[in-house]
Design a protein around this motif. Structure first.
Motif, mmCIF file in Angstrom:
data_model
loop_
_atom_site.group_PDB
_atom_site.id
_atom_site.type_symbol
_atom_site.label_atom_id
_atom_site.label_comp_id
_atom_site.label_asym_id
_atom_site.label_seq_id
_atom_site.Cartn_x
_atom_site.Cartn_y
_atom_site.Cartn_z
ATOM 1 N N LEU A 294 0.844 -1.187 0.000
ATOM 2 C CA LEU A 294 0.000 0.000 0.000
ATOM 3 C C LEU A 294 0.883 1.241 0.000
ATOM 4 N N LEU A 295 0.753 2.048 -1.042
ATOM 5 C CA LEU A 295 1.473 3.314 -1.119
ATOM 6 C C LEU A 295 0.589 4.377 -0.484
ATOM 7 N N ILE A 296 1.040 4.940 0.634
ATOM 8 C CA ILE A 296 0.199 5.894 1.366
ATOM 9 C C ILE A 296 0.963 7.185 1.634
ATOM 10 N N ILE A 297 0.216 8.246 1.876
ATOM 11 C CA ILE A 297 0.796 9.494 2.353
ATOM 12 C C ILE A 297 0.239 9.707 3.756
ATOM 13 N N ALA A 298 1.146 9.928 4.713
ATOM 14 C CA ALA A 298 0.734 9.946 6.120
ATOM 15 C C ALA A 298 1.509 11.002 6.895
#
Length: 445
Positions: free
Chosen positions: A428-432
């Motif tokens: 999962l490529l996420i921005i956090a």
């Protein structure tokens, strides 16, 4: 964390200070007392005087008790030997600097023996950085995936941009591109109906060919025909190969005849000029006034600064200046010498990011990619068998304060719709938000 740094040169000193500031226990090894003295007088580190290729010196540095060994000496062979010996003495992870093609080949050959080792090539990394700066002035490449089949990029929206006042959804639909999020005033906004404004940043994650076509159609790919490089360094060779592969003409000016002969053999399609670039007439005769990009890559910062200032006086559209001394960059901010590139900084940021990932207590974080944004970062989360939401549709859960940019499944991009499910071994490529710890389980409530 206990870290041993082998090599007290510019890169070794910078790493020692940066890692000590992160509350790590640092031991620096170098055979030069003067090099060690430059560090220990200003940074709280341990040190051992001697060669890091000597088993007794490594034992004296308590290498068996260390979590990580970073080999950044001037010799590729010394770095490889240090890495091998350290791992034989019990170190689980290592970072090895290699610059010469022979060193790279040795690393490839010894892959099975160099488990958990990161090999870095500062010259190649710097060349790739310069290449992107030349071709994509308004675009930053954050990361490539699947042998560069996929890319995550950020585009800065400038005033009078063709994208200004368009909504994210219209830009995505018209260009067949996947825009994953918008950044405005350091805030991440997931609203596809928002109109783009100057100074916004849009994040795009898509296949390499799709991105390149979008950049070309939008005029974001600079039409570069010729590049002049002063200094026949290794960076110049790597950079020239990239430029020539893209049909860009390259001229390299180098005053060392032996270097010229070697470069001519490596780069038969480039024009190699044996001359001293400090002579203005040499630059003009080589075609300075007609080149699109001027790149200064000599071994001396002072020369690079002067050459780039001269190129600016002659109104060269794009200039790139290599600076070895990282501390000079702040002083030079108000001097017009174009884009400043520091190989040591580029390398050290990669190493620090690698260590940052290593320090993460939770193994479910596969990797972290830093952004210019002070509040957010890009992460890849590995979905394990214990993931509690396997095969659950995204619309059936509630997202927390983060965004799934994409799902990478068997080297394919899946852009998450509400009906998409998450499966075992997905990434999962996420921005956090920075400095937050959570697993894939925490994404959906």
């Amino acid at each position: 964390m206990k870290i041993i740094i082998a090599g007290g040169g510019k890169l070794g000193r910078f790493l020692a200070k940066s890692l000590a500031d992160m509350n790590n226990e640092i031991t620096l090894i170098d055979s030069s007392y003067e090099a060690l003295n430059l560090v220990v007088n200003s940074v709280d580190v341990n040190y051992v005087l001697g060669s890091a290729t000597n088993i007794q010196i490594l034992k004296q540095a308590r290498v068996s008790e260390s979590d990580l060994v970073i080999s950044v000496m001037s010799s590729d062979l010394d770095n490889i030997v240090c890495t091998l010996l350290s791992q034989k003495l019990g170190v689980n992870k290592s970072i090895t600097k290699v610059r010469e093609p022979v060193g790279v080949e040795m690393i490839e050959l010894l892959k099975s023996d160099l488990l958990s080792s990161l090999a870095i090539n500062p010259d190649k990394m710097s060349a790739e950085c310069i290449f992107h700066k030349i071709l994509l002035s308004k675009v930053s490449v954050i990361a490539s995936f699947g042998k560069k089949q996929m890319q995550l990029i950020v585009i800065n929206i400038s005033k009078a941009s063709s994208l200004e006042n368009q909504t994210l959804s219209s830009v995505a639909k018209k260009n067949g591109i996947n825009i994953v999020t918008l950044e405005r005033d350091n805030q991440i906004l997931n609203k596809m109906n928002m109109k783009l404004k100057a100074n916004d940043k849009i994040y795009i994650f898509d296949y390499y060919e799709v991105i390149q076509q979008f950049l070309k159609n939008g005029g974001l790919n600079h039409k570069i025909k010729s590049v002049m490089i002063v200094g026949g360094s290794k960076i110049a060779i790597y950079l020239s190969k990239l430029l020539l592969e893209h049909g860009i003409k390259v001229k390299i000016i180098e005053k060392d005849i032996h270097k010229c002969q070697k470069i001519s053999e490596l780069l038969p399609d480039a024009l190699i000029i044996h001359a001293d670039a400090s002579n203005q007439s040499v630059l003009f005769e080589a075609g300075l006034e007609s080149c699109d990009v001027f790149v200064s890559l000599t071994s001396y910062d002072e020369e690079n600064i002067v050459y780039s200032m001269f190129a600016r006086l002659n109104k060269i559209p794009k200039i790139v200046t290599k600076i070895n001394h990282i501390e000079l960059k702040g002083i030079l901010e108000n001097i017009e010498i174009g884009t400043i590139i520091s190989p040591h900084k580029i390398t050290s940021l990669l190493i620090l990011n690698y260590i940052k990932n290593f320090l993460k207590e939770n193994s479910y974080i596969d990797f972290i990619y830093p952004l210019d944004n002070p509040c957010y970062e890009i992460r890849i989360l590995n979905v394990s068998e214990s993931f509690s939401k396997l095969k659950m549709r995204l619309k059936d859960g509630q997202m927390k304060n983060l965004s799934i940019l994409a799902i990478i499944r068997k080297n394919k991009i899946i852009f998450p719709s509400k009906n998409e499910c998450v499966f075992f071994k997905d990434n999962l490529l996420i921005i956090a938000p920075k400095d937050t710890n959570f697993s894939a389980n925490d994404i959906l409530e």
